[in-house]
Design an enzyme around this catalytic site. Sequence first.
Site, PDB file in Angstrom:
ATOM      1  N   ARG A 155       0.863  -1.185   0.000  1.00  0.00           N
ATOM      2  CA  ARG A 155       0.000   0.000   0.000  1.00  0.00           C
ATOM      3  C   ARG A 155       0.899   1.235   0.000  1.00  0.00           C
ATOM      4  O   ARG A 155       2.047   1.190   0.437  1.00  0.00           O
ATOM      5  CB  ARG A 155      -0.894   0.029   1.237  1.00  0.00           C
ATOM      6  CG  ARG A 155      -1.876  -1.124   1.352  1.00  0.00           C
ATOM      7  CD  ARG A 155      -2.701  -0.991   2.622  1.00  0.00           C
ATOM      8  NE  ARG A 155      -3.704  -2.038   2.753  1.00  0.00           N
ATOM      9  CZ  ARG A 155      -3.540  -3.160   3.424  1.00  0.00           C
ATOM     10  NH1 ARG A 155      -2.386  -3.382   4.052  1.00  0.00           N
ATOM     11  NH2 ARG A 155      -4.501  -4.062   3.499  1.00  0.00           N
ATOM     12  N   LYS A 179      -2.746  -1.876   7.827  1.00  0.00           N
ATOM     13  CA  LYS A 179      -3.929  -1.335   8.477  1.00  0.00           C
ATOM     14  C   LYS A 179      -4.116  -1.957   9.851  1.00  0.00           C
ATOM     15  O   LYS A 179      -3.833  -3.129  10.057  1.00  0.00           O
ATOM     16  CB  LYS A 179      -5.169  -1.587   7.607  1.00  0.00           C
ATOM     17  CG  LYS A 179      -5.164  -0.784   6.307  1.00  0.00           C
ATOM     18  CD  LYS A 179      -6.465  -0.985   5.547  1.00  0.00           C
ATOM     19  CE  LYS A 179      -6.499  -0.116   4.302  1.00  0.00           C
ATOM     20  NZ  LYS A 179      -7.760  -0.291   3.539  1.00  0.00           N
ATOM     21  N   HIS A 248      -1.585   2.314  -6.289  1.00  0.00           N
ATOM     22  CA  HIS A 248      -2.551   1.235  -6.051  1.00  0.00           C
ATOM     23  C   HIS A 248      -2.653   0.323  -7.269  1.00  0.00           C
ATOM     24  O   HIS A 248      -2.887  -0.884  -7.133  1.00  0.00           O
ATOM     25  CB  HIS A 248      -3.915   1.825  -5.719  1.00  0.00           C
ATOM     26  CG  HIS A 248      -4.762   0.927  -4.883  1.00  0.00           C
ATOM     27  ND1 HIS A 248      -4.361   0.467  -3.636  1.00  0.00           N
ATOM     28  CD2 HIS A 248      -5.982   0.370  -5.096  1.00  0.00           C
ATOM     29  CE1 HIS A 248      -5.297  -0.305  -3.124  1.00  0.00           C
ATOM     30  NE2 HIS A 248      -6.294  -0.388  -3.995  1.00  0.00           N
ATOM     31  N   ARG A 251       0.041  -2.186  -6.997  1.00  0.00           N
ATOM     32  CA  ARG A 251      -0.338  -3.216  -6.015  1.00  0.00           C
ATOM     33  C   ARG A 251      -1.288  -4.234  -6.655  1.00  0.00           C
ATOM     34  O   ARG A 251      -1.124  -5.448  -6.475  1.00  0.00           O
ATOM     35  CB  ARG A 251      -0.982  -2.524  -4.810  1.00  0.00           C
ATOM     36  CG  ARG A 251      -1.561  -3.454  -3.746  1.00  0.00           C
ATOM     37  CD  ARG A 251      -1.986  -2.588  -2.551  1.00  0.00           C
ATOM     38  NE  ARG A 251      -2.950  -3.239  -1.690  1.00  0.00           N
ATOM     39  CZ  ARG A 251      -2.640  -4.061  -0.683  1.00  0.00           C
ATOM     40  NH1 ARG A 251      -1.372  -4.348  -0.453  1.00  0.00           N
ATOM     41  NH2 ARG A 251      -3.584  -4.585   0.076  1.00  0.00           N
ATOM     42  N   HIS A 274      -4.553  -8.741   3.800  1.00  0.00           N
ATOM     43  CA  HIS A 274      -6.001  -8.595   3.865  1.00  0.00           C
ATOM     44  C   HIS A 274      -6.630  -9.366   5.025  1.00  0.00           C
ATOM     45  O   HIS A 274      -7.813  -9.661   4.993  1.00  0.00           O
ATOM     46  CB  HIS A 274      -6.632  -9.083   2.563  1.00  0.00           C
ATOM     47  CG  HIS A 274      -6.585  -8.066   1.470  1.00  0.00           C
ATOM     48  ND1 HIS A 274      -6.964  -8.336   0.178  1.00  0.00           N
ATOM     49  CD2 HIS A 274      -6.196  -6.766   1.469  1.00  0.00           C
ATOM     50  CE1 HIS A 274      -6.817  -7.263  -0.572  1.00  0.00           C
ATOM     51  NE2 HIS A 274      -6.351  -6.303   0.187  1.00  0.00           N
ATOM     52  N   TYR A 283      -9.814 -17.772   4.881  1.00  0.00           N
ATOM     53  CA  TYR A 283      -8.506 -18.272   4.485  1.00  0.00           C
ATOM     54  C   TYR A 283      -7.628 -18.513   5.705  1.00  0.00           C
ATOM     55  O   TYR A 283      -7.623 -17.745   6.648  1.00  0.00           O
ATOM     56  CB  TYR A 283      -7.817 -17.287   3.529  1.00  0.00           C
ATOM     57  CG  TYR A 283      -8.599 -17.039   2.271  1.00  0.00           C
ATOM     58  CD1 TYR A 283      -8.726 -18.038   1.310  1.00  0.00           C
ATOM     59  CD2 TYR A 283      -9.224 -15.819   2.051  1.00  0.00           C
ATOM     60  CE1 TYR A 283      -9.452 -17.819   0.158  1.00  0.00           C
ATOM     61  CE2 TYR A 283      -9.953 -15.592   0.896  1.00  0.00           C
ATOM     62  CZ  TYR A 283     -10.068 -16.599  -0.042  1.00  0.00           C
ATOM     63  OH  TYR A 283     -10.790 -16.375  -1.183  1.00  0.00           O
TER      64      TYR A 283
END
Length: 308
Positions: A155, A179, A248, A251, A274, A283
């Site tokens: 990011r 994040k 982005h 990415r 994520h 996942y």
Amino acid sequence: MSSNARQDQSAKKSLDDYLAVLATERRLSTHTLKAYRRDIEKLIAFMDQRGVMLWQGLNSHNVRLFAASLNSKGLNSNSIKRILSSGRGLAKHLVSKGALKNNPFDDVRAPKGEKRLPKTLSVDQIVSLVELTLDDPLSYRDKAILELFYSSGLRLSELCGIDLNDLDLSESILRVTGKGSKQRDLPIGAQANKAIRDWLLQRNVLPIKDFDALFISKLGTRISTRNVQARVQYWAKRQGVEISVSPHMLRHSFASHVLESSGELRAVQELLGHSNISTTQIYTHLDFQHLAQVYDDAHPRAKTKKPK
């Protein structure tokens, strides 16, 4: 104090309390907290215009009217979904505090919109973009930035936040803070590794003021997100890439190319960081060695021997 003034004060206090909880418990960034505030202030303004008492008058009917009003203003489905999600979080907080009996957002869904695939660059376009003419320290820096974006799927904020001690170039590993202040280890491709090493030799030419930052501006301070965005656009035009390029997009290109080559969706999700997104919770977490193996086998610019 009038009843409207007391209601406004009560609504503001509820919002401030909720944002304080988000800042403390979820460690959200200032930028994200401001976005939550803007979304919820739209809800408060709508309730106020209808003369509905806060928060006792917040029910499913009013929430549906609120969603319809957003749609009538031309907001797309993703924006409406985000605003309703912000309101749902606040309502959940109010339920926990006893200010609401139930969450009126639970039965309301945003209108469905078309799913658009993110734009990506081809491998040939990536190669054209990163093969810069290196003639000054900033060109070395920018090449390292471009290579690292594509190498590791970062990011924009993650790249700007990298410190020197986050790098282990001998092992080709980078630790990034994503994040929610979550850290993850990422492999660095051979081309990016070399570009970073070359940049570090040039970095000392600049008047360094932020000694921790990997990427610094020409003034010696940590490079800003706006500066990086501008440099990516600058080089895309100069290198003859005929579409608008953003960090982005690099990415997305990273994720698309690795996934197309490997089919390892779970590994790509881990590499992108994520883990906090609800759609990726099914996942399982993969260990770093497996991620590194998938990366080395699949990434177009990782198939080169590591520098000695």
